[in-house]
Design a protein around this motif. Structure first.
Motif, short mmCIF file in Angstrom:
data_model
loop_
_atom_site.label_atom_id
_atom_site.label_comp_id
_atom_site.label_asym_id
_atom_site.label_seq_id
_atom_site.Cartn_x
_atom_site.Cartn_y
_atom_site.Cartn_z
N LYS A 45 0.85 -1.19 0.00
CA LYS A 45 0.00 0.00 0.00
C LYS A 45 0.89 1.23 0.00
CE LYS A 45 -4.24 -1.65 1.55
NZ LYS A 45 -5.48 -1.20 1.14
N ALA A 46 0.37 2.30 -0.64
CA ALA A 46 1.11 3.55 -0.66
C ALA A 46 1.19 4.10 0.75
CB ALA A 46 0.42 4.55 -1.58
N ALA A 47 2.35 4.58 1.12
CA ALA A 47 2.53 5.13 2.45
C ALA A 47 1.81 6.47 2.56
CB ALA A 47 4.01 5.31 2.74
N ALA A 48 1.22 6.70 3.69
CA ALA A 48 0.53 7.97 3.91
C ALA A 48 1.56 9.07 4.09
CB ALA A 48 -0.35 7.87 5.14
N THR A 49 1.24 10.25 3.61
CA THR A 49 2.14 11.37 3.76
C THR A 49 1.67 12.23 4.91
OG1 THR A 49 0.86 12.65 2.17
CG2 THR A 49 2.74 11.42 1.32
N GLY A 50 2.57 12.61 5.80
CA GLY A 50 2.21 13.49 6.90
C GLY A 50 1.55 12.76 8.04
N ALA A 51 1.02 13.53 8.98
CA ALA A 51 0.37 12.99 10.16
C ALA A 51 -1.11 12.72 9.88
CB ALA A 51 0.52 13.97 11.31
N GLU A 52 -1.73 11.99 10.79
CA GLU A 52 -3.16 11.72 10.67
C GLU A 52 -3.96 12.94 11.08
OE1 GLU A 52 -5.02 8.97 9.58
OE2 GLU A 52 -3.07 8.49 8.74
N GLY A 53 -5.03 13.20 10.35
CA GLY A 53 -5.91 14.31 10.69
C GLY A 53 -7.13 13.82 11.43
N ILE A 94 -14.51 13.96 -5.16
CA ILE A 94 -14.60 13.77 -3.72
C ILE A 94 -14.20 15.11 -3.11
CG2 ILE A 94 -13.87 12.39 -1.75
CD1 ILE A 94 -15.31 10.84 -4.10
N ILE A 95 -15.10 15.71 -2.35
CA ILE A 95 -14.90 17.07 -1.87
C ILE A 95 -14.61 17.10 -0.37
CG2 ILE A 95 -16.31 18.09 -3.69
CD1 ILE A 95 -18.60 18.27 -1.66
N ALA A 96 -14.05 18.23 0.07
CA ALA A 96 -13.75 18.43 1.48
C ALA A 96 -15.06 18.63 2.24
CB ALA A 96 -12.86 19.64 1.65
N PRO A 97 -15.28 17.88 3.32
CA PRO A 97 -16.52 18.02 4.08
C PRO A 97 -16.55 19.27 4.95
CG PRO A 97 -15.12 16.37 5.08
CD PRO A 97 -14.45 16.80 3.80
N SER A 98 -15.38 19.87 5.17
CA SER A 98 -15.31 21.07 6.00
C SER A 98 -14.03 21.84 5.66
CB SER A 98 -15.31 20.70 7.48
OG SER A 98 -14.18 19.90 7.78
N ASP A 99 -13.95 23.08 6.15
CA ASP A 99 -12.71 23.85 6.01
C ASP A 99 -11.63 23.17 6.84
OD1 ASP A 99 -14.25 25.61 4.59
OD2 ASP A 99 -14.18 27.23 6.06
N GLY A 100 -10.38 23.30 6.40
CA GLY A 100 -9.29 22.72 7.17
C GLY A 100 -8.00 22.68 6.38
N THR A 101 -7.06 21.93 6.90
CA THR A 101 -5.76 21.74 6.27
C THR A 101 -5.60 20.26 5.99
OG1 THR A 101 -4.86 23.59 7.53
CG2 THR A 101 -3.28 22.09 6.53
N VAL A 102 -5.09 19.90 4.82
CA VAL A 102 -4.88 18.51 4.47
C VAL A 102 -3.74 17.97 5.34
CG1 VAL A 102 -4.28 16.88 2.65
CG2 VAL A 102 -5.66 18.90 2.11
N ALA A 103 -4.06 17.00 6.19
CA ALA A 103 -3.06 16.39 7.06
C ALA A 103 -2.30 15.28 6.34
CB ALA A 103 -3.71 15.85 8.33
N SER A 104 -3.02 14.47 5.57
CA SER A 104 -2.37 13.37 4.86
C SER A 104 -3.20 12.96 3.66
CB SER A 104 -2.16 12.17 5.79
OG SER A 104 -3.40 11.69 6.26
N ILE A 105 -2.51 12.39 2.68
CA ILE A 105 -3.13 11.85 1.47
C ILE A 105 -2.84 10.35 1.47
CG2 ILE A 105 -3.13 11.85 -1.06
CD1 ILE A 105 -4.11 14.47 0.06
N HIS A 106 -3.88 9.55 1.31
CA HIS A 106 -3.73 8.08 1.35
C HIS A 106 -3.95 7.44 -0.01
CE1 HIS A 106 -3.60 7.75 5.78
NE2 HIS A 106 -4.32 8.86 5.72
N ALA A 107 -4.06 8.21 -1.07
CA ALA A 107 -4.33 7.66 -2.40
C ALA A 107 -3.43 8.33 -3.41
CB ALA A 107 -5.79 7.88 -2.78
N ALA A 108 -3.10 7.59 -4.45
CA ALA A 108 -2.29 8.12 -5.55
C ALA A 108 -2.99 7.81 -6.86
CB ALA A 108 -0.90 7.48 -5.53
N THR A 118 -10.00 5.20 3.29
CA THR A 118 -9.63 6.57 3.59
C THR A 118 -8.76 7.11 2.47
OG1 THR A 118 -9.67 6.11 5.97
CG2 THR A 118 -8.47 8.07 5.26
N LEU A 119 -9.20 8.23 1.88
CA LEU A 119 -8.46 8.86 0.78
C LEU A 119 -7.56 9.97 1.29
CD1 LEU A 119 -11.38 9.11 -1.82
CD2 LEU A 119 -9.66 7.32 -1.59
N ALA A 120 -8.03 10.71 2.30
CA ALA A 120 -7.28 11.82 2.86
C ALA A 120 -7.79 12.11 4.25
CB ALA A 120 -7.42 13.06 1.98
N THR A 121 -6.99 12.84 5.03
CA THR A 121 -7.45 13.30 6.33
C THR A 121 -7.21 14.80 6.41
OG1 THR A 121 -5.32 12.80 7.36
CG2 THR A 121 -7.01 11.11 7.52
#
Length: 123
Positions: A45-53, A94-108, A118-121
């Motif tokens: 599996k592709a490694a997640a980038t960054g920390a979990e959100g 696939i859209i952001a459910p709320s305002d925020g900062t992308v913590a990690s991306i789990h898909a390529a 999980t695609l992103a946090t």
């Protein structure tokens, strides 16, 4: 006669196939015998980038990732497109459910994902 190695559901079999000359009589077929060989390793599996959100963005259906429109650390607004997912020959944003900062991306791009993956946090 031709020999083939076939993998079915992770089990490797050596089979021998006898070529027919076109005669009407069917050739005798013997059951393949299992062979102890290691199957190809499962893809990593592709490694997640960054920390979990705290907010997980998941795939609503199984499909293939056509595009990742954001990167880790990027600020996003509610409704902004994060990922483009192809399912049943249709592109789904696939859209952001709320305002925020992308913590990690789990898909390529090119990944196949299952429903609920999980695609992103977001933070």
């Amino acid at each position: 006669m031709k020999n083939y190695t076939i993998t079915v559901n992770g089990n490797v079999y050596d089979v021998t196939v006898e070529e027919s000359t076109g005669a009407a009589a069917p050739a005798a077929v013997s059951a393949p015998s299992p062979v102890k060989k290691e199957a190809a390793p499962a893809p990593k599996k592709a490694a997640a980038t960054g920390a979990e959100g705290s907010v997980k963005v998941t795939a609503p259906m199984p499909g293939k990732i056509l595009g990742v429109k954001v990167s880790a650390g990027q600020a996003v607004k509610k409704g902004e497109v994060l990922v483009v997912l192809e399912a049943m020959k249709m592109e789904n944003e696939i859209i952001a459910p709320s305002d925020g900062t992308v913590a990690s991306i789990h898909a390529a791009v090119g990944d196949s994902v299952e429903a609920g993956a999980t695609l992103a946090t977001l933070n």
